[in-house]
Design an enzyme around this catalytic site. Structure first.
Site, PDB file in Angstrom:
ATOM      1  N   GLY A  62      -4.718   3.551  -1.347  1.00 12.29           N
ATOM      2  CA  GLY A  62      -4.936   2.479  -2.302  1.00 12.29           C
ATOM      3  C   GLY A  62      -3.675   1.646  -2.460  1.00 12.29           C
ATOM      4  CG  ASP A 117      -0.040  13.150  -4.165  1.00 14.52           C
ATOM      5  OD1 ASP A 117       0.760  13.608  -3.322  1.00 14.52           O
ATOM      6  OD2 ASP A 117      -0.415  11.966  -4.152  1.00 14.52           O
ATOM      7  CB  THR A 160      -0.917   0.006   1.232  1.00 15.37           C
ATOM      8  OG1 THR A 160      -1.690  -1.177   1.227  1.00 15.37           O
ATOM      9  CG2 THR A 160      -1.829   1.221   1.208  1.00 15.37           C
ATOM     10  N   GLY A 161       0.536   2.185  -0.862  1.00 17.29           N
ATOM     11  CA  GLY A 161       1.262   3.451  -0.909  1.00 17.29           C
ATOM     12  C   GLY A 161       0.519   4.502  -0.125  1.00 17.29           C
ATOM     13  N   GLY A 162       0.491   5.743  -0.668  1.00 17.35           N
ATOM     14  CA  GLY A 162      -0.163   6.834   0.043  1.00 17.35           C
ATOM     15  C   GLY A 162      -1.638   6.547   0.273  1.00 17.35           C
ATOM     16  CB  VAL A 200       0.233  -0.164  -7.609  1.00 13.96           C
ATOM     17  CG1 VAL A 200       0.507  -0.444  -9.086  1.00 13.96           C
ATOM     18  CG2 VAL A 200       0.069   1.331  -7.380  1.00 13.96           C
ATOM     19  CE  LYS A 253      -2.373   4.925  -6.203  1.00 14.84           C
ATOM     20  NZ  LYS A 253      -1.350   5.988  -6.259  1.00 14.84           N
TER      21      LYS A 253
END
Length: 591
Positions: A44, A161, A40-42, A46, A61
């Site tokens: 959601g 962003d 998990t990134g910022g 990928v 995503k």
């Protein structure tokens, strides 16, 4: 989009990179086969997926649509955010990650985009000495991201962003900016407060939830450039308030003092872009590019250098051509050729319909030409719409019974057959495209157990049980009718004698049990589960075939029963092959 994000963890076990493919991954959105699940990134996560229709690698995503707001305003806010994300996804530029599709099911948003074969800037900075890029590399970075932002701003789209993990660098050194429009969606979904950006890269107006414009993106881009030149983010903090305080104080490190060879004018340009008050910043990305690139160096040299860095850091990953060739070998034929399952369904239905009609040809028709024409007509109907095949055979059987005269017994038989067949066709036959073929396999071959394996392969458990029993029973009824010239009285007497034996009920029960096991374990799953289900189903059929005969003949297995066993095994093997070619058709929603 790269396979990993700024804070991604290692791929889950079962991905191609781990070499532990324990289960066949599901199809996402009915089209994309998950190859690798990333962390998990910022907001959601990928997924690296294989597009089964266009035969290419894509990045998806997956964004949970959390709504931490009153129900009345939540729906409209989310719809506005989704609309902006869709609009942003229409941007087409060489330095913007291409978006192929955008879907939402109310719980998740799915952004399907090109897979960038390389690294993101965050990953690259961790691999280079000191976490810094050369000035020519920064020149290429600014030239590419600047061109993307200028194009987006001209089309009325803000990024909001910009950060290293959203800047992709492929194996050719080409730089692309990803995740346009995701900031607004993130904010509406409940991420990042009411800001949507990333702490450390947001200017004061974004942190404070005030009006934003093109200068907001300029601030974030300047932070990325400063970080790439200096090796650290001057505004990094755990909370937005801490980051805001650092922005108001200005960068505590001087670029020119830490890098004596650096022109001080570079620092002055960046400091102007990092002004807390947007009124004091540069007004456009184009102005920033024109001011800074001549001070940094040749972007073409920077691209060549970035290309070498990506190839060195990413040498364990196959290039796109090699990767595609390797994954094509693992892709089920049904996915490589999407038209094939439909064509196979129509062909099999047509052939079985023709064979069943040939065996049930009315006694009154003389000459093979008439029977051939009748079979061809039924096959054509099944090819147009597969459920029509079983309906044609049922209607022909009823017609055969009526040819012997309209007696009370014949009318009762026709009514009973029409009721039973009609209920099956309405409930199962017209809804499942392969149900008719599964039903007709037994009467077409003249082997009652033949429908069992096919039903377990093609239908869900309950439908498979019913169809296997119906196919076996229909085969016996049709065989009995044909042997008696479709005489109603002889047919009834033969059926009563057949159904009065315990062995017949045991055989019908074995059809239902074997079909249920095959379907429960393997329907829609493919792989070893389908083979296991078919194997267990064939074992059940063989045991139930051998048991009554063994009891009657003191354990001696006759040739006729051996023939049934061989047929059961052959059909199971054929269904295993079909399952492997078809692959997994199951879909599991994200989350």
């Amino acid at each position: 989009m790269s396979a990993t994000d700024e804070n991604n963890t290692a791929p889950d076990a079962g991905s191609p990179r781990t070499g532990q493919a324990s289960t066949e991954p599901p199809l996402l959105l009915g089209r994309y086969r998950i190859v690798e699940q990333c962390g998990t990134g910022g907001f959601g996560r990928v997924l690296v997926c294989w597009d089964t229709r266009l035969q290419r690698r894509v990045a998806i995503k997956v964004i949970p649509l959390r709504m931490g707001m009153p129900e009345g305003s939540a729906a409209s806010t989310m719809q506005e955010a989704l609309a902006e994300a869709r609009t942003s996804s229409l941007l087409a530029h060489p330095n913007i990650v291409t978006v192929y599709d955008f879907e939402s099911d109310g719980h998740y948003a799915y952004l399907v985009m090109e897979y960038v074969d390389g690294l993101n800037l965050s990953q690259l900075l961790k691999r280079v000495e000191g976490g810094r890029l050369t000035y020519e590399e920064c020149a290429h970075l600014l030239s590419s991201v600047g061109a993307a932002l200028e194009f987006a701003h001209e089309n009325g789209v803000l990024h909001l962003d910009i950060k290293p993990s959203n800047i992709m660098i492929d194996r050719s050194g080409i730089v692309k900016l990803a995740d346009f429009g995701m900031s607004t969606l993130a904010s509406a979904a409940g991420y990042g407060g009411a800001r949507g950006g990333t702490v450390g890269f947001m200017p004061p107006e974004q942190i404070q939830g005030m009006l934003v414009d093109e200068r907001t993106d300029i601030f974030s881009l300047a932070v990325v450039l400063w970080m790439s030149l200096c090796g650290s983010n001057p505004f990094r903090a755990d909370a937005p308030e801490e980051s805001l305080k650092k922005i108001m104080q200005g960068p505590h490190l001087s670029l020119s003092q830490n890098h004596l060879e650096l022109d001080q004018d570079i620092e002055l340009v960046l400091e102007r872009c990092l002004e807390p008050d947007p009124q004091n910043r540069m007004s456009s990305v184009d102005l920033l590019v024109k001011k800074l690139i001549p001070l940094l160096g040749d972007p073409r040299e920077g691209q060549a250098s970035l290309k070498n860095l990506v190839l060195q850091a990413d040498d364990a990953v196959s290039d796109e051509t090699t990767w595609t060739e390797q994954y094509l070998e693992k892709t089920p034929i049904a996915e490589r050729f999407p038209w094939l399952p439909g064509a196979a369904t129509r062909t099999v239905s047509a052939l079985l319909t023709a064979a069943a009609i040939w065996r049930l040809a009315p006694p009154g028709l003389s000459g093979s030409a008439y029977i051939a024409a009748l079979s061809a007509s039924g096959a054509a109907a099944a090819a147009i719409w597969p459920p029509l095949g079983s309906l044609c055979v049922l209607l022909l059987f009823l017609y055969d019974l009526l040819l012997q005269g309209l007696t009370q017994l014949s009318l009762v038989l026709v009514a009973a057959a029409a009721l039973a067949g009609g209920i099956w066709w309405m409930a199962i036959g017209r809804k499942q495209r392969l149900a008719g073929a599964a039903l007709l396999l037994a009467p077409a071959l003249g082997v009652p157990l033949a429908s069992t394996s096919f039903s377990g392969f093609a239908l869900p458990p309950l439908s498979a049980c019913i169809t296997a029993v119906a196919g076996g029973l229909f085969c016996q009824v049709a065989t009995q009718a044909a042997s008696t010239g479709f005489s109603p009285r002889a047919l009834v007497e033969g059926l009563l004698a057949l159904m009065s034996t315990q062995d017949e009920w045991l055989l019908l029960a074995s059809f239902a049990l074997a079909a249920f096991i095959s379907s429960m374990l393997g329907h829609g799953k493919g792989g070893w589960r389908a083979c296991l289900g078919q194997g267990l189903g064939a074992t059940v059929l063989i045991l139930f075939q051998a048991w009554p005969v063994g009891v009657e003949n003191s354990g001696i297995w006759t040739a006729a029963d051996m023939r049934n066993a061989v047929i059961a095994i052959i059909l199971s093997v054929v269904m295993c092959i079909a399952s492997e070619l078809n692959g997994s058709s199951s879909y599991e929603p994200e989350g």
